[in-house]
Design a protein around this motif. Structure first.
Motif, PDB file in Angstrom:
ATOM      1  N   TRP A  15      63.045  -3.837 -50.848  1.00  0.00           N
ATOM      2  CA  TRP A  15      61.516  -3.211 -49.693  1.00  0.00           C
ATOM      3  C   TRP A  15      61.135  -2.237 -50.960  1.00  0.00           C
ATOM      4  CZ3 TRP A  15      58.577  -5.669 -47.136  1.00  0.00           C
ATOM      5  CH2 TRP A  15      57.489  -5.063 -46.703  1.00  0.00           C
ATOM      6  N   THR A  16      61.636  -1.338 -51.407  1.00  0.00           N
ATOM      7  CA  THR A  16      61.066  -0.410 -52.501  1.00  0.00           C
ATOM      8  C   THR A  16      60.468  -1.124 -53.600  1.00  0.00           C
ATOM      9  OG1 THR A  16      62.485   1.578 -51.750  1.00  0.00           O
ATOM     10  CG2 THR A  16      61.432   1.654 -53.968  1.00  0.00           C
ATOM     11  N   LEU A  17      61.344  -1.997 -54.288  1.00  0.00           N
ATOM     12  CA  LEU A  17      61.077  -2.723 -55.273  1.00  0.00           C
ATOM     13  C   LEU A  17      59.863  -3.561 -55.028  1.00  0.00           C
ATOM     14  CD1 LEU A  17      61.420  -3.264 -58.441  1.00  0.00           C
ATOM     15  CD2 LEU A  17      63.196  -5.131 -57.435  1.00  0.00           C
ATOM     16  N   SER A  18      59.619  -4.419 -54.004  1.00  0.00           N
ATOM     17  CA  SER A  18      58.759  -5.239 -53.573  1.00  0.00           C
ATOM     18  C   SER A  18      57.413  -4.456 -53.311  1.00  0.00           C
ATOM     19  CB  SER A  18      59.198  -5.980 -52.065  1.00  0.00           C
ATOM     20  OG  SER A  18      57.987  -6.569 -51.695  1.00  0.00           O
ATOM     21  N   THR A  19      57.571  -3.244 -52.656  1.00  0.00           N
ATOM     22  CA  THR A  19      56.141  -2.455 -52.648  1.00  0.00           C
ATOM     23  C   THR A  19      55.757  -2.104 -54.080  1.00  0.00           C
ATOM     24  OG1 THR A  19      57.219  -1.848 -50.259  1.00  0.00           O
ATOM     25  CG2 THR A  19      55.323  -0.353 -51.347  1.00  0.00           C
ATOM     26  N   ALA A  20      56.608  -1.690 -54.836  1.00  0.00           N
ATOM     27  CA  ALA A  20      56.186  -1.156 -56.303  1.00  0.00           C
ATOM     28  C   ALA A  20      55.622  -2.307 -57.173  1.00  0.00           C
ATOM     29  CB  ALA A  20      57.517  -0.650 -56.993  1.00  0.00           C
ATOM     30  N   LEU A  21      55.711  -3.674 -56.640  1.00  0.00           N
ATOM     31  CA  LEU A  21      55.178  -4.789 -57.428  1.00  0.00           C
ATOM     32  C   LEU A  21      53.704  -5.229 -56.902  1.00  0.00           C
ATOM     33  CD1 LEU A  21      58.550  -6.359 -58.575  1.00  0.00           C
ATOM     34  CD2 LEU A  21      57.082  -5.121 -59.809  1.00  0.00           C
ATOM     35  N   LYS A  22      53.406  -4.515 -55.676  1.00  0.00           N
ATOM     36  CA  LYS A  22      52.188  -5.170 -55.137  1.00  0.00           C
ATOM     37  C   LYS A  22      51.003  -4.677 -55.281  1.00  0.00           C
ATOM     38  CE  LYS A  22      54.732  -6.387 -50.750  1.00  0.00           C
ATOM     39  NZ  LYS A  22      54.978  -6.080 -49.239  1.00  0.00           N
ATOM     40  N   ALA A  23      49.840  -5.287 -55.330  1.00  0.00           N
ATOM     41  CA  ALA A  23      48.622  -4.754 -55.418  1.00  0.00           C
ATOM     42  C   ALA A  23      48.254  -3.816 -54.222  1.00  0.00           C
ATOM     43  CB  ALA A  23      47.469  -5.881 -55.549  1.00  0.00           C
ATOM     44  N   PRO A  24      47.515  -2.708 -54.285  1.00  0.00           N
ATOM     45  CA  PRO A  24      46.869  -1.874 -53.272  1.00  0.00           C
ATOM     46  C   PRO A  24      46.578  -2.512 -51.958  1.00  0.00           C
ATOM     47  CG  PRO A  24      46.255  -0.817 -55.278  1.00  0.00           C
ATOM     48  CD  PRO A  24      46.871  -2.100 -55.686  1.00  0.00           C
ATOM     49  N   ASP A  25      45.694  -3.617 -52.067  1.00  0.00           N
ATOM     50  CA  ASP A  25      45.252  -4.219 -50.936  1.00  0.00           C
ATOM     51  C   ASP A  25      46.282  -5.304 -50.372  1.00  0.00           C
ATOM     52  OD1 ASP A  25      45.507  -5.914 -53.117  1.00  0.00           O
ATOM     53  OD2 ASP A  25      43.560  -7.189 -52.659  1.00  0.00           O
ATOM     54  N   ARG A  26      47.551  -5.416 -50.850  1.00  0.00           N
ATOM     55  CA  ARG A  26      48.422  -6.312 -50.180  1.00  0.00           C
ATOM     56  C   ARG A  26      49.654  -5.244 -49.400  1.00  0.00           C
ATOM     57  NH1 ARG A  26      48.329 -11.517 -51.897  1.00  0.00           N
ATOM     58  NH2 ARG A  26      46.081 -12.017 -52.680  1.00  0.00           N
ATOM     59  N   LEU A  27      49.403  -4.011 -49.392  1.00  0.00           N
ATOM     60  CA  LEU A  27      50.299  -3.067 -49.024  1.00  0.00           C
ATOM     61  C   LEU A  27      50.580  -3.408 -47.339  1.00  0.00           C
ATOM     62  CD1 LEU A  27      49.837  -0.041 -51.070  1.00  0.00           C
ATOM     63  CD2 LEU A  27      51.765  -1.783 -51.550  1.00  0.00           C
ATOM     64  N   ALA A  28      49.482  -3.695 -46.756  1.00  0.00           N
ATOM     65  CA  ALA A  28      49.629  -3.506 -45.245  1.00  0.00           C
ATOM     66  C   ALA A  28      49.520  -4.742 -44.541  1.00  0.00           C
ATOM     67  CB  ALA A  28      48.426  -2.796 -44.745  1.00  0.00           C
TER      68      ALA A  28
ATOM     69  N   PRO B 215      55.993 -10.240 -53.862  1.00  0.00           N
ATOM     70  CA  PRO B 215      54.617  -9.892 -54.061  1.00  0.00           C
ATOM     71  C   PRO B 215      53.876 -11.166 -54.811  1.00  0.00           C
ATOM     72  CG  PRO B 215      55.847  -8.064 -54.764  1.00  0.00           C
ATOM     73  CD  PRO B 215      56.768  -9.448 -54.721  1.00  0.00           C
ATOM     74  N   ASP B 216      52.792 -11.409 -54.541  1.00  0.00           N
ATOM     75  CA  ASP B 216      51.918 -12.481 -55.193  1.00  0.00           C
ATOM     76  C   ASP B 216      50.371 -11.904 -55.065  1.00  0.00           C
ATOM     77  OD1 ASP B 216      50.954 -14.700 -56.326  1.00  0.00           O
ATOM     78  OD2 ASP B 216      50.495 -15.659 -54.354  1.00  0.00           O
ATOM     79  N   PRO B 217      49.794 -11.625 -56.246  1.00  0.00           N
ATOM     80  CA  PRO B 217      50.496 -11.336 -57.554  1.00  0.00           C
ATOM     81  C   PRO B 217      51.455 -10.393 -57.813  1.00  0.00           C
ATOM     82  CG  PRO B 217      48.287 -10.426 -57.633  1.00  0.00           C
ATOM     83  CD  PRO B 217      48.646 -10.879 -56.288  1.00  0.00           C
ATOM     84  N   ILE B 218      52.403 -10.362 -58.662  1.00  0.00           N
ATOM     85  CA  ILE B 218      53.195  -9.247 -59.037  1.00  0.00           C
ATOM     86  C   ILE B 218      52.490  -8.237 -60.106  1.00  0.00           C
ATOM     87  CG2 ILE B 218      55.390  -8.554 -60.421  1.00  0.00           C
ATOM     88  CD1 ILE B 218      56.714 -11.165 -59.399  1.00  0.00           C
ATOM     89  N   VAL B 219      52.281  -7.063 -59.771  1.00  0.00           N
ATOM     90  CA  VAL B 219      51.554  -6.185 -60.458  1.00  0.00           C
ATOM     91  C   VAL B 219      52.677  -5.090 -61.160  1.00  0.00           C
ATOM     92  CG1 VAL B 219      49.852  -4.428 -60.358  1.00  0.00           C
ATOM     93  CG2 VAL B 219      49.887  -5.885 -58.754  1.00  0.00           C
ATOM     94  N   TRP B 220      52.914  -5.549 -62.512  1.00  0.00           N
ATOM     95  CA  TRP B 220      53.945  -4.783 -63.388  1.00  0.00           C
ATOM     96  C   TRP B 220      53.241  -3.592 -63.719  1.00  0.00           C
ATOM     97  CZ3 TRP B 220      58.743  -6.119 -63.169  1.00  0.00           C
ATOM     98  CH2 TRP B 220      58.963  -7.333 -62.964  1.00  0.00           C
ATOM     99  N   GLY B 221      51.830  -3.406 -63.453  1.00  0.00           N
ATOM    100  CA  GLY B 221      51.107  -2.338 -64.292  1.00  0.00           C
ATOM    101  C   GLY B 221      51.248  -0.965 -63.309  1.00  0.00           C
TER     102      GLY B 221
END
Length: 292
Positions: free
Chosen positions: A43-56, A64-70
């Motif tokens: 879950w930590t890894l999944s949250t780390a790859l999410k965009a801010p508007d997809r967290l909640a 995640p979709d999309p995966i945000v490596w940045g």
């Protein structure tokens, strides 16, 4: 007679089946435990790859979709993590060196020297393991404040030089007692002092135990949070564990995606140490069970 002989393989397979079922059930239980332990990391890894508007979003999305490596480079550049990483390396390196030096010297005294009250004092030392650090938190802080050590690294690196951790004294003492006393007698006949025996015989022969103590203590010190929180108030002096807290409550709220990305990067050294030093962790469990 031939029929009796023909039934033997069938009887053997019947006896093997319960054993195989038992082994399979153990593997399934271990696998279930591994999955439960892995869920927080996933879950930590999944949250780390999410965009801010997809967290909640609900229901939560594991992939995640999309995966945000940045998120990873942003997490370590938006804060001075380079400085905090160097601070952590300094604290961990000095404190681990002090712990190994002091704990091994005290353990040598308990294991190899004969002096009145040794066993009683060793029991007192072991009793301190049942005393939580929170009990001595206030008097320790008052002492360090009077010494002028607040906002310095001394409260984090000075106590380990005085064998403060009784567990590592116990661990090394258990190992020292497995080394034959004949080596000490032979060294004394050659004119060696007790300190020379400790330095030239005990330490070289105790490298596995010293490695176990160093790895276990460095891992504890790497993720220590309470002591840096109490004694370090300047942000440029933060350790990494304390720096992760700066993502909470700033600007409009907690930046969970950046915090989780920084946390993943923070865990990498611990994960690498675990994978490359598994045998030392196992050996640490064996050493603590050696009869003393």
């Amino acid at each position: 007679m031939a029929e009796g002989v023909a039934r033997l393989p069938a009887q053997g397979s019947d006896t093997q089946w319960p054993e195989q079922a038992k082994r399979l059930s153990i593997y399934l239980v271990l696998l279930a435990g591994a999955v439960v332990v892995f869920i927080p990391f996933a879950w930590t890894l999944s949250t780390a790859l999410k965009a801010p508007d997809r967290l909640a979003e609900f229901p939560p999305r594991w992939i995640p979709d999309p995966i945000v490596w940045g998120n990873f480079p942003e997490a370590v550049t938006i804060k001075p993590f380079g400085r905090w990483f160097l601070n952590t390396l300094f604290v961990v390196g000095v404190a681990t060196t002090g712990t190994i030096m002091s704990a091994s010297l005290v353990a040598f005294s308990f294991a190899r020297l004969r002096w009145p009250g040794r066993n009683l004092l060793f029991l007192v030392l072991l009793a301190t393991m049942m005393l939580p650090d929170q009990v001595t938190l206030i008097p320790t802080f008052v002492l360090f404040r009077h010494l002028g050590w607040v906002n310095t690294y001394l409260p984090l690196i000075a106590p380990p030089f005085f064998a403060r951790n009784a567990f590592f004294v116990f661990l090394l003492r258990q190992f020292f007692m497995t080394i034959p006393l004949d080596l000490d007698d032979a060294a004394r006949m050659d004119g060696a002092s007790f300190f020379q025996i400790y330095l030239r015989i005990m330490l070289p022969m105790s490298k596995p135990a010293l490695a176990v103590a160093a790895i276990m203590f460095s891992q504890f010190k790497w993720k220590e949070f309470l002591a840096p929180l109490i004694y370090l108030n300047k942000q440029e002096m933060f350790t990494v564990s304390l720096g992760l807290r700066t993502f909470i409550g700033e600007s409009w709220g907690t930046e969970w995606h950046l915090m989780m990305a920084a946390n993943i990067i923070f865990m990498i050294p611990l994960i690498l140490i675990f994978f490359f030093a598994q045998k030392y962790f196992i050996q640490g469990v064996v050493i603590t069970g050696v009869k003393g």
